[in-house]
Scaffold this motif. Structure first.
Motif, short mmCIF file in Angstrom:
data_model
loop_
_atom_site.label_atom_id
_atom_site.label_comp_id
_atom_site.label_asym_id
_atom_site.label_seq_id
_atom_site.Cartn_x
_atom_site.Cartn_y
_atom_site.Cartn_z
N PRO A 75 -6.12 -16.33 18.56
CA PRO A 75 -5.28 -15.33 19.25
C PRO A 75 -3.97 -15.02 18.55
CG PRO A 75 -6.21 -16.88 20.82
CD PRO A 75 -6.57 -17.40 19.46
N GLY A 76 -3.31 -16.03 17.98
CA GLY A 76 -2.02 -15.79 17.34
C GLY A 76 -2.12 -14.97 16.07
N ASN A 77 -3.30 -14.94 15.44
CA ASN A 77 -3.48 -14.20 14.20
C ASN A 77 -4.14 -12.85 14.41
OD1 ASN A 77 -2.50 -16.53 12.91
ND2 ASN A 77 -4.55 -17.38 12.71
N ALA A 78 -4.85 -12.70 15.52
CA ALA A 78 -5.66 -11.50 15.73
C ALA A 78 -4.82 -10.25 15.89
CB ALA A 78 -6.56 -11.68 16.96
N GLY A 79 -3.53 -10.40 16.22
CA GLY A 79 -2.68 -9.23 16.38
C GLY A 79 -2.14 -8.66 15.10
N CYS A 80 -2.39 -9.32 13.97
CA CYS A 80 -1.88 -8.85 12.68
C CYS A 80 -2.85 -7.85 12.05
CB CYS A 80 -1.67 -10.02 11.72
SG CYS A 80 -0.43 -11.22 12.24
N ASP A 81 -2.29 -6.91 11.29
CA ASP A 81 -3.12 -6.05 10.46
C ASP A 81 -3.72 -6.87 9.33
OD1 ASP A 81 -2.56 -3.93 12.02
OD2 ASP A 81 -1.48 -2.78 10.53
N LEU A 82 -4.97 -6.57 8.98
CA LEU A 82 -5.65 -7.30 7.91
C LEU A 82 -5.94 -6.36 6.74
CD1 LEU A 82 -8.28 -9.52 9.76
CD2 LEU A 82 -6.10 -10.22 8.78
N TRP A 83 -5.54 -6.77 5.56
CA TRP A 83 -5.89 -6.09 4.32
C TRP A 83 -6.52 -7.11 3.41
CZ3 TRP A 83 -4.63 -0.83 3.47
CH2 TRP A 83 -3.84 -0.25 4.46
N ALA A 84 -7.51 -6.70 2.63
CA ALA A 84 -8.24 -7.64 1.78
C ALA A 84 -8.42 -7.07 0.38
CB ALA A 84 -9.59 -7.99 2.38
N VAL A 85 -8.39 -7.95 -0.61
CA VAL A 85 -8.69 -7.59 -1.99
C VAL A 85 -10.19 -7.75 -2.19
CG1 VAL A 85 -8.29 -8.15 -4.41
CG2 VAL A 85 -6.43 -8.36 -2.75
N PRO A 86 -10.91 -6.70 -2.60
CA PRO A 86 -12.36 -6.84 -2.82
C PRO A 86 -12.66 -7.92 -3.84
CG PRO A 86 -11.70 -4.53 -2.88
CD PRO A 86 -10.44 -5.34 -2.87
N ARG A 87 -13.72 -8.67 -3.59
CA ARG A 87 -14.06 -9.78 -4.48
C ARG A 87 -14.74 -9.32 -5.76
NH1 ARG A 87 -14.51 -15.15 -2.10
NH2 ARG A 87 -13.53 -15.15 -0.06
N LEU A 88 -15.48 -8.19 -5.71
CA LEU A 88 -16.25 -7.74 -6.86
C LEU A 88 -15.45 -6.74 -7.67
CD1 LEU A 88 -19.75 -7.21 -5.21
CD2 LEU A 88 -18.96 -9.16 -6.54
N TRP A 89 -15.51 -6.89 -8.99
CA TRP A 89 -14.85 -5.91 -9.86
C TRP A 89 -15.53 -4.56 -9.70
CZ3 TRP A 89 -10.39 -6.87 -12.05
CH2 TRP A 89 -10.03 -8.20 -12.29
N GLY A 90 -14.75 -3.52 -9.71
CA GLY A 90 -15.30 -2.18 -9.56
C GLY A 90 -15.46 -1.75 -8.13
N SER A 91 -15.11 -2.60 -7.15
CA SER A 91 -15.22 -2.22 -5.74
C SER A 91 -14.25 -1.08 -5.45
CB SER A 91 -14.91 -3.41 -4.84
OG SER A 91 -15.82 -4.45 -5.05
N ARG A 92 -14.76 -0.05 -4.77
CA ARG A 92 -13.92 1.10 -4.45
C ARG A 92 -13.09 0.77 -3.21
NH1 ARG A 92 -15.14 5.67 -7.12
NH2 ARG A 92 -14.09 6.93 -5.52
N VAL A 130 -9.10 -3.91 6.68
CA VAL A 130 -10.13 -4.53 7.51
C VAL A 130 -9.98 -3.99 8.92
CG1 VAL A 130 -11.07 -6.71 8.38
CG2 VAL A 130 -10.08 -6.60 6.08
N GLY A 131 -11.10 -3.54 9.50
CA GLY A 131 -11.07 -2.95 10.83
C GLY A 131 -10.56 -3.93 11.88
N ASP A 132 -10.14 -3.37 13.00
CA ASP A 132 -9.63 -4.16 14.11
C ASP A 132 -10.70 -5.13 14.59
OD1 ASP A 132 -8.26 -5.17 16.22
OD2 ASP A 132 -7.85 -3.25 17.19
N ILE A 133 -10.38 -6.43 14.60
CA ILE A 133 -11.38 -7.42 14.99
C ILE A 133 -11.30 -7.76 16.46
CG2 ILE A 133 -11.51 -8.42 12.68
CD1 ILE A 133 -9.66 -10.65 13.59
N THR A 134 -10.45 -7.07 17.19
CA THR A 134 -10.39 -7.25 18.63
C THR A 134 -10.35 -5.88 19.30
OG1 THR A 134 -7.96 -7.31 18.63
CG2 THR A 134 -9.13 -9.42 18.45
N LEU A 135 -10.72 -5.83 20.55
CA LEU A 135 -10.61 -4.60 21.33
C LEU A 135 -9.30 -4.65 22.08
CD1 LEU A 135 -14.22 -3.96 22.67
CD2 LEU A 135 -12.85 -2.44 21.25
N SER A 136 -8.30 -3.96 21.58
CA SER A 136 -6.98 -3.99 22.20
C SER A 136 -6.28 -2.66 21.95
CB SER A 136 -6.13 -5.15 21.63
OG SER A 136 -5.99 -5.00 20.22
N GLY A 137 -5.15 -2.49 22.62
CA GLY A 137 -4.36 -1.29 22.43
C GLY A 137 -5.08 -0.03 22.85
#
Length: 511
Positions: free
Chosen positions: A281-298, A312-319
């Protein structure tokens, strides 16, 4: 999780990596580990003068960045709050010149905003560039203008009328492009001057994480204030960027530094472990951005420096998403109760004739966030005792299920009283199916991802059920489908599940 304001190109000039952040004394970077921090209050504000230490955390790297005043002032800002109003004003400017084509102008404005939203033009971006957005912006403006102009031509035979309306559409489109250029430039200025910034923690301690930390400290136009790195306890970080804590301590750190953004770079742990931490719960309210693991990922053109990143899309149903889903539930349940009232009456009479006066069956189930509620169904059988009702898994072939009850179970008609649960707010129309407390405890212990399905309200029907996972089917597969539904929710996904549910009812594919 809602998007943060967007971000942009590299500055022409930037401070040295080892320079103290603006507004922070250089001596603050030389404090000893274990230094004291202001304690966050329940509402996120820090108590004046109150100090608290966090045992086990190397807080040296946090001190120069934590407690940003700009972050606290602007944490409520979102990317669309400036661009959407400017777009609407630009689209409605022709109304100030003439009221001759006011209907077409209003339709053009509504359609354009809808197309922009569907194309992601109101989403947060870390790299802000008007030129990057221009192709998508122009294409959608042309599509909307063409649609409305064709409708106007079909409704009005006068070429003069259509020509006048087309000129208004061209004027509005040009103003939208100019307005978008100005808002993007203002966003960059606000970020470079640190009027708008959001505290960010980098998850990982490898080369990519270190480079991200360096870029965030050096270039403020990404709108993020780096506050430190976290990673698995067994993986030491480079000495230049010591860890401020481990993944298990991430919740405490998010509250401590009022973190709003998590950047996933190269964590030294398996993905299931990381997802379990992010779902807390304490982390789910943060926006998530991720670095793609594979080279050449768009990455849809978004990046920090030369490092591609994806939202990364919203992992909870809120707001707003939760408000939209709840509103659709109320409308659907109300209409369904009204239209299906004859069917409900027939089911009640049939249940009475088959089993006596107790036509409704009430049972305790686990709903959203682990809260209990009493589900309502038409009674299809009589259990031996209450303990059996709570702990017996499958009754598909039980001899105590009469012919009426068996028909209602196969057609799922026994579930219709749950429309009242939906109106009360206990359930949703679509969501993970509610389970009894005994089995929730059992399955949560056996399957790590099972408890995550309680991030969303339970449903009358669900993606797992219309995918053939009902009755005596693997629990791990059900949990996987339920979590996929939560993380990819949309009104169209709900509509698809409902259409497939209707098909299952007519096929009598129930248990």
């Amino acid at each position: 999780m809602s998007g943060q304001p967007a971000t942009g190109d590299h500055a022409a000039a930037a401070p040295r990596d080892d320079a103290a952040p603006r507004g922070v004394p250089a001596t603050a970077q030389n404090r000893d580990p274990g230094a004291w921090f202001p304690a966050p209050r329940a509402g996120g504000e820090r108590a004046g003068g109150e100090r608290v230490s966090v045992p086990g955390l190397d807080t040296t790297a946090v001190l120069p960045y934590a407690g940003s005043r700009a972050s606290r002032r602007t944490r409520w800002l979102r990317a669309w709050m400036m661009t959407a109003p400017v777009d609407v004003v630009a689209l409605l400017v022709p109304l100030a010149l003439t009221h001759q084509h006011w209907r077409g102008t209003l339709v053009m404005a509504g359609l354009t905003v809808a197309f922009f939203a569907a194309g992601g033009l109101y989403r947060a971006r870390r790299h802000v560039s008007f030129l990057d957005e221009l192709p998508s912006l122009s294409g959608r403006l042309l599509a909307c203008g063409a649609i409305v102009a064709i409708i106007a031509a079909l409704r009005h035979a006068s070429a003069e009328y259509v020509l006048g309306f087309t000129q208004q559409v061209a004027l509005a489109a040009g103003l939208v492009v100019v307005g978008r250029a100005l808002t993007r430039e203002f966003t960059l200025v606000a970020r470079r001057r640190r009027w708008v910034e959001h505290n960010a923690i980098v998850i990982g301690s490898g080369p990519t994480a270190v480079e991200l930390a360096r870029l965030l400290r050096r270039y403020p136009q990404y709108g993020l204030r780096f506050v430190g790195c976290v990673d698995a306890a067994a993986r030491p970080a480079p000495s230049a960027h010591p860890l401020i804590g481990t993944l298990d301590q991430l919740e405490k750190l998010v509250a401590l530094v009022e973190c709003e953004v998590l950047l996933i770079a190269d964590p030294g742990c398996p993905e299931p472990v990381l997802m379990e931490v992010l779902h807390r719960p304490g982390n789910a309210g943060c926006d998530l951005w991720a670095v793609p693991r594979l080279w050449g990922s768009r990455s849809s053109g978004d990046h920090i420096g030369a490092i591609p990143i994806v939202k990364v899309g919203d992992i909870t149903l809120s707001g707003p998403r939760w408000a939209l889903k709840r509103a659709s539930d109320i409308v659907f349940a109300s209409l369904a109760l009204l239209l299906l009232s004859p069917v409900l009456l027939l089911c009640a009479v049939a249940t009475f004739l088959d089993g006596g006066r107790d036509i409704f069956f009430h049972q305790e189930r686990i709903g959203r966030h682990g809260r209990t509620f009493r589900i309502i169904k038409f009674r299809s059988m009589r259990p031996v005792d209450e303990h059996e009702s709570r702990t017996n898994w499958s009754i598909a072939h039980d001899r105590r299920v009469g012919p009426v009850g068996r028909f209602m179970r196969r057609t799922s008609l026994d579930e219709l009283p749950q429309l009242w649960n939906i109106l009360r707010g206990d359930m949703s129309v679509v969501g993970p199916r509610p389970e009894r407390p005994y089995f929730v405890e059992k399955f949560s212990a056996e399957y790590p991802t099972y408890s995550m399905r309680h991030r969303a309200p339970v449903g009358l029907t669900g993606l797992a059920q219309v995918s053939g996972l009902r009755g005596d089917t693997p629990i791990s597969d059900r949990a996987r489908f339920d979590n996929y539904y939560i993380e990819n929710w949309s009104l169209w996904l709900d509509a698809k599940v409902l259409l497939r549910t209707v098909a299952e009812v007519f096929r009598a594919g129930g248990r």
